[in-house]
Write a protein that holds these residues in place. Structure first.
Motif, PDB file in Angstrom:
ATOM      1  N   GLU A   1       0.811  -1.182  -0.149  1.00  0.00           N
ATOM      2  CA  GLU A   1      -0.208  -0.014  -0.090  1.00  0.00           C
ATOM      3  C   GLU A   1       0.967   1.209   0.096  1.00  0.00           C
ATOM      4  N   GLN A   2       1.916   1.278   0.586  1.00  0.00           N
ATOM      5  CA  GLN A   2       2.932   2.336   0.548  1.00  0.00           C
ATOM      6  C   GLN A   2       3.786   2.600  -0.685  1.00  0.00           C
ATOM      7  N   PHE A   3       3.775   1.396  -1.316  1.00  0.00           N
ATOM      8  CA  PHE A   3       4.272   1.429  -2.780  1.00  0.00           C
ATOM      9  C   PHE A   3       3.499   2.141  -3.806  1.00  0.00           C
ATOM     10  N   ARG A   4       1.959   1.630  -3.793  1.00  0.00           N
ATOM     11  CA  ARG A   4       0.913   2.087  -4.586  1.00  0.00           C
ATOM     12  C   ARG A   4      -0.284   2.271  -3.888  1.00  0.00           C
ATOM     13  N   SER A   5      -0.762   3.262  -3.404  1.00  0.00           N
ATOM     14  CA  SER A   5      -2.005   3.611  -2.693  1.00  0.00           C
ATOM     15  C   SER A   5      -3.258   2.712  -3.519  1.00  0.00           C
ATOM     16  N   GLY A   6      -3.931   1.932  -2.877  1.00  0.00           N
ATOM     17  CA  GLY A   6      -5.127   1.174  -3.379  1.00  0.00           C
ATOM     18  C   GLY A   6      -4.575  -0.235  -3.857  1.00  0.00           C
ATOM     19  N   LEU A   7      -3.233  -0.407  -4.154  1.00  0.00           N
ATOM     20  CA  LEU A   7      -2.919  -1.733  -4.490  1.00  0.00           C
ATOM     21  C   LEU A   7      -3.060  -2.854  -3.670  1.00  0.00           C
ATOM     22  N   LEU A   8      -3.049  -2.787  -2.377  1.00  0.00           N
ATOM     23  CA  LEU A   8      -3.392  -3.990  -1.650  1.00  0.00           C
ATOM     24  C   LEU A   8      -4.779  -4.616  -1.924  1.00  0.00           C
ATOM     25  N   GLN A   9      -5.717  -3.618  -1.818  1.00  0.00           N
ATOM     26  CA  GLN A   9      -7.062  -4.101  -2.283  1.00  0.00           C
ATOM     27  C   GLN A   9      -7.303  -4.679  -3.642  1.00  0.00           C
ATOM     28  N   ALA A  10      -6.136  -4.126  -4.722  1.00  0.00           N
ATOM     29  CA  ALA A  10      -6.310  -4.660  -6.014  1.00  0.00           C
ATOM     30  C   ALA A  10      -5.659  -6.124  -6.363  1.00  0.00           C
ATOM     31  N   VAL A  11      -4.896  -6.663  -5.142  1.00  0.00           N
ATOM     32  CA  VAL A  11      -4.274  -7.726  -5.197  1.00  0.00           C
ATOM     33  C   VAL A  11      -4.799  -8.801  -4.352  1.00  0.00           C
ATOM     34  N   LEU A  12      -6.146  -8.348  -3.573  1.00  0.00           N
ATOM     35  CA  LEU A  12      -6.833  -9.422  -2.776  1.00  0.00           C
ATOM     36  C   LEU A  12      -8.210  -9.554  -3.633  1.00  0.00           C
ATOM     37  N   ASP A  13      -8.748 -10.703  -3.427  1.00  0.00           N
ATOM     38  CA  ASP A  13      -9.932 -11.051  -3.942  1.00  0.00           C
ATOM     39  C   ASP A  13     -10.807 -11.795  -2.998  1.00  0.00           C
ATOM     40  N   ARG A  14     -11.991 -12.276  -3.245  1.00  0.00           N
ATOM     41  CA  ARG A  14     -12.642 -13.480  -2.508  1.00  0.00           C
ATOM     42  C   ARG A  14     -13.284 -14.266  -3.358  1.00  0.00           C
ATOM     43  N   GLY A  15     -13.119 -15.520  -2.880  1.00  0.00           N
ATOM     44  CA  GLY A  15     -13.554 -16.622  -3.581  1.00  0.00           C
ATOM     45  C   GLY A  15     -15.201 -16.897  -3.331  1.00  0.00           C
ATOM     46  N   PRO A  16     -15.848 -18.034  -4.099  1.00  0.00           N
ATOM     47  CA  PRO A  16     -17.046 -18.214  -3.906  1.00  0.00           C
ATOM     48  C   PRO A  16     -17.792 -18.579  -2.604  1.00  0.00           C
ATOM     49  N   HIS A  17     -16.676 -18.930  -1.663  1.00  0.00           N
ATOM     50  CA  HIS A  17     -17.150 -19.129  -0.416  1.00  0.00           C
ATOM     51  C   HIS A  17     -16.618 -18.099   0.816  1.00  0.00           C
ATOM     52  N   GLY A  18     -16.379 -16.880   0.135  1.00  0.00           N
ATOM     53  CA  GLY A  18     -15.834 -15.989   0.998  1.00  0.00           C
ATOM     54  C   GLY A  18     -14.464 -15.850   1.324  1.00  0.00           C
ATOM     55  N   GLU A  19     -13.559 -16.835   1.146  1.00  0.00           N
ATOM     56  CA  GLU A  19     -12.111 -17.103   1.234  1.00  0.00           C
ATOM     57  C   GLU A  19     -11.375 -15.848   0.643  1.00  0.00           C
ATOM     58  N   VAL A  20     -10.103 -15.555   1.201  1.00  0.00           N
ATOM     59  CA  VAL A  20      -9.378 -14.691   0.784  1.00  0.00           C
ATOM     60  C   VAL A  20      -8.518 -14.996  -0.401  1.00  0.00           C
ATOM     61  N   ILE A  21      -8.441 -14.666  -1.534  1.00  0.00           N
ATOM     62  CA  ILE A  21      -7.730 -15.077  -2.628  1.00  0.00           C
ATOM     63  C   ILE A  21      -6.328 -14.083  -2.694  1.00  0.00           C
ATOM     64  N   ARG A  22      -5.254 -14.520  -2.457  1.00  0.00           N
ATOM     65  CA  ARG A  22      -3.907 -13.496  -2.191  1.00  0.00           C
ATOM     66  C   ARG A  22      -3.460 -13.738  -3.872  1.00  0.00           C
ATOM     67  N   LYS A  23      -3.175 -12.801  -4.474  1.00  0.00           N
ATOM     68  CA  LYS A  23      -2.685 -12.756  -5.862  1.00  0.00           C
ATOM     69  C   LYS A  23      -1.218 -12.195  -6.121  1.00  0.00           C
ATOM     70  N   THR A  24      -0.380 -12.240  -5.148  1.00  0.00           N
ATOM     71  CA  THR A  24       0.784 -11.677  -5.073  1.00  0.00           C
ATOM     72  C   THR A  24       1.765 -12.555  -5.311  1.00  0.00           C
ATOM     73  N   GLY A  25       1.566 -13.744  -5.740  1.00  0.00           N
ATOM     74  CA  GLY A  25       2.649 -14.705  -6.302  1.00  0.00           C
ATOM     75  C   GLY A  25       2.950 -15.951  -5.296  1.00  0.00           C
ATOM     76  N   ILE A  26       3.784 -16.803  -5.261  1.00  0.00           N
ATOM     77  CA  ILE A  26       4.232 -17.916  -4.587  1.00  0.00           C
ATOM     78  C   ILE A  26       5.443 -17.940  -4.262  1.00  0.00           C
ATOM     79  N   MET A  27       5.981 -18.718  -3.052  1.00  0.00           N
ATOM     80  CA  MET A  27       7.071 -18.606  -2.543  1.00  0.00           C
ATOM     81  C   MET A  27       7.616 -20.073  -2.538  1.00  0.00           C
ATOM     82  N   ALA A  28       8.906 -20.209  -2.834  1.00  0.00           N
ATOM     83  CA  ALA A  28       9.594 -21.317  -3.195  1.00  0.00           C
ATOM     84  C   ALA A  28      10.891 -21.473  -2.305  1.00  0.00           C
ATOM     85  N   ILE A  29      11.530 -22.621  -2.209  1.00  0.00           N
ATOM     86  CA  ILE A  29      12.880 -22.948  -1.799  1.00  0.00           C
ATOM     87  C   ILE A  29      13.618 -23.720  -2.911  1.00  0.00           C
ATOM     88  N   ALA A  30      14.908 -23.518  -2.800  1.00  0.00           N
ATOM     89  CA  ALA A  30      15.876 -23.836  -3.880  1.00  0.00           C
ATOM     90  C   ALA A  30      16.387 -25.341  -3.553  1.00  0.00           C
TER      91      ALA A  30
END
Length: 184
Positions: free
Chosen positions: A128-157
């Motif tokens: 949100e500090q990077f771009r105002s309003g961006l946090l809301q833009a990268v979050l969504d709600r699924g069909p059962h109200g669950e939060v969908i996070r769209k900011t990628g995935i994490m991995a180990i090498a």
């Protein structure tokens, strides 16, 4: 495990400092068990500041951050101009639905690097500090109200190697049952 070519690398980035955005570079070196050489989040134990404050001995499940470039197109439609490395990712991908991968999926990138998917990146207040309003833009709600996070995935090498823009990404799925990604 059977691998299929699923996409390619568009951008690679790293930053030795704990900044929100990373710096695009021509190549990154993945080091087995550590992550990206020269990146602030590289290491066997947690490097994310909030997690270090809780327990610095936790295993680092966030060694490598990947985001799908398709998110940038979605965000453009919402008025945000986002480019590779802007959201702090090490690898920007194209052609893979990263968010649909199960926990434990294997990504072979380029000729040698192997990553194991550990979970979802949880967007924090810095976005949100990077771009105002961006946090809301990268979050969504699924069909059962669950939060969908769209900011990628994490991995180990799992295996090291060089990764560059244009490298193919091969995906291998773990044995069934598949477990959905959760925030890590």
């Amino acid at each position: 495990m059977t691998f299929t070519i699923a996409g390619r690398v568009l951008c690679v980035a790293r930053d030795a400092e704990h900044r929100f955005s990373k710096r695009p570079v021509s190549e990154i070196r993945i080091v087995a068990g550590l992550g990206i050489e020269g990146d602030a989040h590289s290491g066997a134990t947690v490097k994310h500041r909030s997690r270090v404050a809780v327990d610095p001995s936790q295993p680092n499940l966030r060694q490598v951050h990947l985001i799908q470039a398709e998110l940038f197109e979605e965000l453009k439609g919402k008025g945000f101009d986002i480019r590779g490395a802007d959201l702090g990712e090490n690898i920007t991908t194209q052609g893979i639905d990263l968010l649909a991968l199960p926990r434990g999926a294997i990504l072979r990138i380029g000729s040698d690097a192997v990553l194991e998917v550990t979970g979802l990146r949880n967007p924090c207040a810095q976005i949100e500090q990077f771009r105002s309003g961006l946090l809301q833009a990268v979050l969504d709600r699924g069909p059962h109200g669950e939060v969908i996070r769209k900011t990628g995935i994490m991995a180990i090498a799992r295996s090291g190697g060089l990764v560059r823009a244009g490298d193919p990404i091969h995906v291998g799925l773990p044995a069934l049952p598949h477990f959905p990604l959760e925030r890590v």
